[in-house]
Design a protein around this motif. Structure first.
Motif, PDB file in Angstrom:
ATOM      1  N   ALA A 175      39.181   4.574  40.766  1.00 48.73           N
ATOM      2  CA  ALA A 175      40.060   5.284  39.833  1.00 48.73           C
ATOM      3  C   ALA A 175      41.051   6.175  40.579  1.00 48.73           C
ATOM      4  CB  ALA A 175      39.217   6.124  38.865  1.00 48.73           C
ATOM      5  N   VAL A 176      40.582   6.873  41.596  1.00 52.06           N
ATOM      6  CA  VAL A 176      41.472   7.760  42.361  1.00 52.06           C
ATOM      7  C   VAL A 176      42.533   6.948  43.080  1.00 52.06           C
ATOM      8  CG1 VAL A 176      41.572   9.339  44.320  1.00 52.06           C
ATOM      9  CG2 VAL A 176      39.760   9.577  42.617  1.00 52.06           C
ATOM     10  N   THR A 177      42.125   5.850  43.716  1.00 58.04           N
ATOM     11  CA  THR A 177      43.093   5.010  44.434  1.00 58.04           C
ATOM     12  C   THR A 177      44.118   4.411  43.470  1.00 58.04           C
ATOM     13  OG1 THR A 177      41.546   4.470  46.209  1.00 58.04           O
ATOM     14  CG2 THR A 177      43.329   2.916  45.832  1.00 58.04           C
ATOM     15  N   LEU A 178      43.656   3.933  42.323  1.00 53.72           N
ATOM     16  CA  LEU A 178      44.585   3.339  41.350  1.00 53.72           C
ATOM     17  C   LEU A 178      45.570   4.371  40.824  1.00 53.72           C
ATOM     18  CD1 LEU A 178      42.425   0.875  39.230  1.00 53.72           C
ATOM     19  CD2 LEU A 178      44.235   0.337  40.862  1.00 53.72           C
ATOM     20  N   TRP A 179      45.108   5.594  40.603  1.00 53.79           N
ATOM     21  CA  TRP A 179      46.020   6.628  40.122  1.00 53.79           C
ATOM     22  C   TRP A 179      47.096   6.904  41.161  1.00 53.79           C
ATOM     23  CZ3 TRP A 179      47.842  11.241  41.850  1.00 53.79           C
ATOM     24  CH2 TRP A 179      48.586  11.988  40.931  1.00 53.79           C
ATOM     25  N   ARG A 180      46.704   7.015  42.424  1.00 53.50           N
ATOM     26  CA  ARG A 180      47.692   7.275  43.481  1.00 53.50           C
ATOM     27  C   ARG A 180      48.709   6.137  43.570  1.00 53.50           C
ATOM     28  NH1 ARG A 180      42.857   9.224  47.388  1.00 53.50           N
ATOM     29  NH2 ARG A 180      42.900  11.455  46.858  1.00 53.50           N
ATOM     30  N   ILE A 181      48.233   4.904  43.494  1.00 50.38           N
ATOM     31  CA  ILE A 181      49.151   3.764  43.580  1.00 50.38           C
ATOM     32  C   ILE A 181      50.081   3.743  42.375  1.00 50.38           C
ATOM     33  CG2 ILE A 181      49.287   1.250  43.529  1.00 50.38           C
ATOM     34  CD1 ILE A 181      46.713   1.198  45.161  1.00 50.38           C
ATOM     35  N   LEU A 182      49.530   4.002  41.198  1.00 50.83           N
ATOM     36  CA  LEU A 182      50.353   3.983  39.980  1.00 50.83           C
ATOM     37  C   LEU A 182      51.447   5.045  40.049  1.00 50.83           C
ATOM     38  CD1 LEU A 182      50.801   2.834  37.156  1.00 50.83           C
ATOM     39  CD2 LEU A 182      49.201   4.543  36.275  1.00 50.83           C
ATOM     40  N   ALA A 183      51.081   6.258  40.461  1.00 54.05           N
ATOM     41  CA  ALA A 183      52.075   7.331  40.554  1.00 54.05           C
ATOM     42  C   ALA A 183      53.121   7.014  41.622  1.00 54.05           C
ATOM     43  CB  ALA A 183      51.372   8.653  40.870  1.00 54.05           C
ATOM     44  N   GLY A 184      52.678   6.567  42.793  1.00 54.69           N
ATOM     45  CA  GLY A 184      53.624   6.238  43.864  1.00 54.69           C
ATOM     46  C   GLY A 184      54.495   5.055  43.512  1.00 54.69           C
ATOM     47  N   PHE A 185      53.901   4.064  42.830  1.00 52.38           N
ATOM     48  CA  PHE A 185      54.676   2.882  42.434  1.00 52.38           C
ATOM     49  C   PHE A 185      55.743   3.259  41.404  1.00 52.38           C
ATOM     50  CE2 PHE A 185      55.263  -0.754  39.554  1.00 52.38           C
ATOM     51  CZ  PHE A 185      55.755  -1.679  40.455  1.00 52.38           C
ATOM     52  N   ALA A 186      55.388   4.102  40.442  1.00 49.82           N
ATOM     53  CA  ALA A 186      56.355   4.501  39.418  1.00 49.82           C
ATOM     54  C   ALA A 186      57.544   5.228  40.044  1.00 49.82           C
ATOM     55  CB  ALA A 186      55.665   5.389  38.377  1.00 49.82           C
TER      56      ALA A 186
END
Length: 250
Positions: free
Chosen positions: A53-64
């Motif tokens: 969950a933490v990794t996905l949140w970081r990727i989602l925020a950085g990707f956006a």
């Protein structure tokens, strides 16, 4: 899908057989059964889901952030030659900087918390999206643009009815490339003092001498990356379904 699983499954079965038969020790490269047992153990305790969950949140925020900036700068660079000459040389020079080189600077500017990690991922996402969008706009057939001008379309109408449909397939590929770079950069980001995330599992496995945990984290990265890429293809497929060639490429 099933055909794509053939090679990794075959390699896993061969390695498992070699270790079980005593042909290899499997100490530094554990057999798939040990890796799956590690993954199952992490999942049962709930630790795996926290890191995912933490990794996905970081990727989602950085990707956006990275994708939005890449689309804006790509559109500017692709639609204006003078602005392209102004921006592109600097961006190309920045693109050549290795990802790890940004780490000390971002830590100095943003600290070791989430902001620096998200910023590093956004940098990784930005460049492929920027290049893809700019290249897609530059490759649009000028005759189509002239047809739009003949029909006296406004700049917004020209962008909506001619440019946007023409660049959509390349834009989707650029977003997929950006997402892939985001998954690569998140590992470097989570090396920056993270206490949660799949990158942390890699570091913990290295420090504790647990190759099965390292490989479990790598497999989790691979599965998440493939799932995220498939999600982008699924979400964007309706936008390009009218283009036979693009549909086959995606």
């Amino acid at each position: 899908m099933l055909l794509g699983l053939f090679l990794p499954v075959l390699a896993a079965l061969l390695w498992e057989g070699a270790v079980q038969a005593g042909l290899a020790q499997g100490r530094l490269v554990p057999p798939p059964s040990r890796i799956l047992a590690t993954l199952w153990g992490l999942a049962q305790t709930g630790e795996l889901w926290v890191h995912v969950a933490v990794t996905l949140w970081r990727i989602l925020a950085g990707f956006a952030i990275g994708a939005a900036a890449g689309i804006v700068f790509g559109a500017i660079s692709g639609s204006s030659e003078s602005l392209r000459r102004l921006f592109d040389p600097t961006l190309q020079a920045l693109r050549a900087i290795p990802s790890i080189a940004w780490v000390p600077l971002f830590i100095l500017w943003l600290g070791i918390f989430e902001a620096s990690k998200v910023a590093l991922i956004a940098v990784g996402v930005f460049f492929p999206v920027y290049l893809g969008i700019a290249g897609a706009i530059l490759s649009v057939d000028r005759k189509l643009v002239e047809v739009g001008r003949v029909f006296r379309l406004s700049r917004i109408g020209l962008a909506r009815r001619i440019l946007l449909p023409a660049i959509l397939p390349e834009a989707v590929i650029a977003l997929r490339s950006g997402l892939g770079l985001g998954f690569m950069f998140v590992v470097a980001a989570e090396f920056m003092g993270a206490s949660e995330g799949l990158g942390y599992l890699l570091i913990d496995g290295q420090q504790m001498g647990k190759p099965d945990q390292i490989l479990a984290a790598i497999i989790a990265f691979a599965l998440l990356g493939k799932a995220a890429d498939s999600l982008i293809v699924l979400l964007t497929r309706p936008l390009v379904r009218w283009q036979d060639v693009a549909r086959e490429r995606l």
